[in-house]
Design a protein around this motif. Sequence first.
Motif, short mmCIF file in Angstrom:
data_model
loop_
_atom_site.label_atom_id
_atom_site.label_comp_id
_atom_site.label_asym_id
_atom_site.label_seq_id
_atom_site.Cartn_x
_atom_site.Cartn_y
_atom_site.Cartn_z
N GLN A 39 0.97 -1.13 0.06
CA GLN A 39 0.06 -0.11 -0.19
C GLN A 39 0.83 1.55 0.03
O GLN A 39 -0.28 1.90 -0.94
N CYS A 40 2.04 0.90 0.99
CA CYS A 40 2.82 2.76 1.25
C CYS A 40 3.72 2.28 0.07
O CYS A 40 4.22 3.85 -0.91
N ALA A 41 3.97 1.30 -1.09
CA ALA A 41 5.11 1.02 -2.57
C ALA A 41 3.89 2.24 -3.68
O ALA A 41 4.42 2.80 -4.15
N ARG A 42 2.24 1.81 -2.91
CA ARG A 42 1.92 2.62 -4.73
C ARG A 42 1.72 3.73 -4.06
O ARG A 42 1.76 4.74 -5.43
N GLU A 43 1.58 4.38 -3.02
CA GLU A 43 1.70 5.61 -2.97
C GLU A 43 2.86 6.34 -2.59
O GLU A 43 2.79 7.90 -3.88
N PHE A 44 3.61 5.88 -2.35
CA PHE A 44 5.21 6.37 -2.92
C PHE A 44 5.43 6.83 -4.24
O PHE A 44 5.37 7.52 -4.76
N LEU A 45 4.51 5.86 -5.25
CA LEU A 45 4.76 5.43 -6.84
C LEU A 45 3.87 6.88 -7.28
O LEU A 45 4.40 7.84 -8.09
N GLU A 46 2.65 6.91 -6.25
CA GLU A 46 1.73 8.10 -6.80
C GLU A 46 2.54 9.58 -6.43
O GLU A 46 2.28 10.03 -7.03
N GLU A 47 3.41 10.05 -5.17
CA GLU A 47 3.65 10.56 -5.01
C GLU A 47 5.00 11.35 -5.13
O GLU A 47 5.16 12.55 -6.21
N VAL A 48 5.42 10.33 -6.15
CA VAL A 48 7.40 10.97 -6.55
C VAL A 48 7.39 11.16 -7.81
O VAL A 48 8.02 11.15 -9.04
N GLY A 49 6.25 9.38 -8.66
CA GLY A 49 6.73 9.61 -10.45
C GLY A 49 7.65 8.21 -10.47
O GLY A 49 7.75 7.93 -9.76
N GLU A 50 7.09 7.85 -12.15
CA GLU A 50 8.02 6.44 -12.48
C GLU A 50 9.56 6.57 -11.70
O GLU A 50 10.11 5.95 -11.43
N ASP A 51 10.53 7.97 -12.43
CA ASP A 51 11.63 7.87 -12.01
C ASP A 51 12.32 7.75 -11.11
O ASP A 51 12.69 6.75 -10.57
#
Length: 212
Positions: A39-51
């Motif tokens: 759940q946190c990994a998805r939130e992190f991805l949405e927050e900082v972007g793919e790169d």
Amino acid sequence: MAAAPALASHPDSEALTCADRSVSATAVRTTQDVQAFVQCAREFLEEVGEDKAYDAFHNDTRWKSGPIYIFITELIPDGTQARSLVHAGRPERETTDPAMLGDRIDTFGTDIIAEGVRIIRTNGGGFSYYGFENYETGLVSPKVSYILPVSWRGIPAMLGAGIYLRDLPGTCRSEEVNAMELEADPSDERLQEFVRCAAMELESKGYFATIT
């Protein structure tokens, strides 16, 4: 700014959010931990972007520690054509060639990719159970992963992570579950694992064992 939502899957969810860095790969021990981690990994991805997420998933110990790592796989019905978009455990698996996912059929006959697609489409995410190589030991072991849908560079995909179950019948390998390992990691989870394996070892020899 609104406070980040608490993680409902975690026993301390009233206080813990993804902003708390205790949600990390090094702390993953249970299926609840895995769910919170993903759940946190998805939130992190949405927050900082793919790169930035790609770099962190591969190099930051918050997201990668031993057999705990993030994977992102293309979400398409035909598992034979799915691409591994992110695989922090084995970056060489990341390719545009679907043939690199040759181990999508596990030792139990489960199509790992197709099962993931089913879980995403039916429930919007959840736990998936299958056999997979533990890169730390080189052994194929039962694994439970939690997966969620994401978009990766515009591609529908599933993001997940998992833990290896070492205390099921037929999987209590002495090289993985033993007193030395317990001494090195004297957590409640490792103690329970050790006791369950000891009980199964006794039962395999004709003795009766109970766990209290």
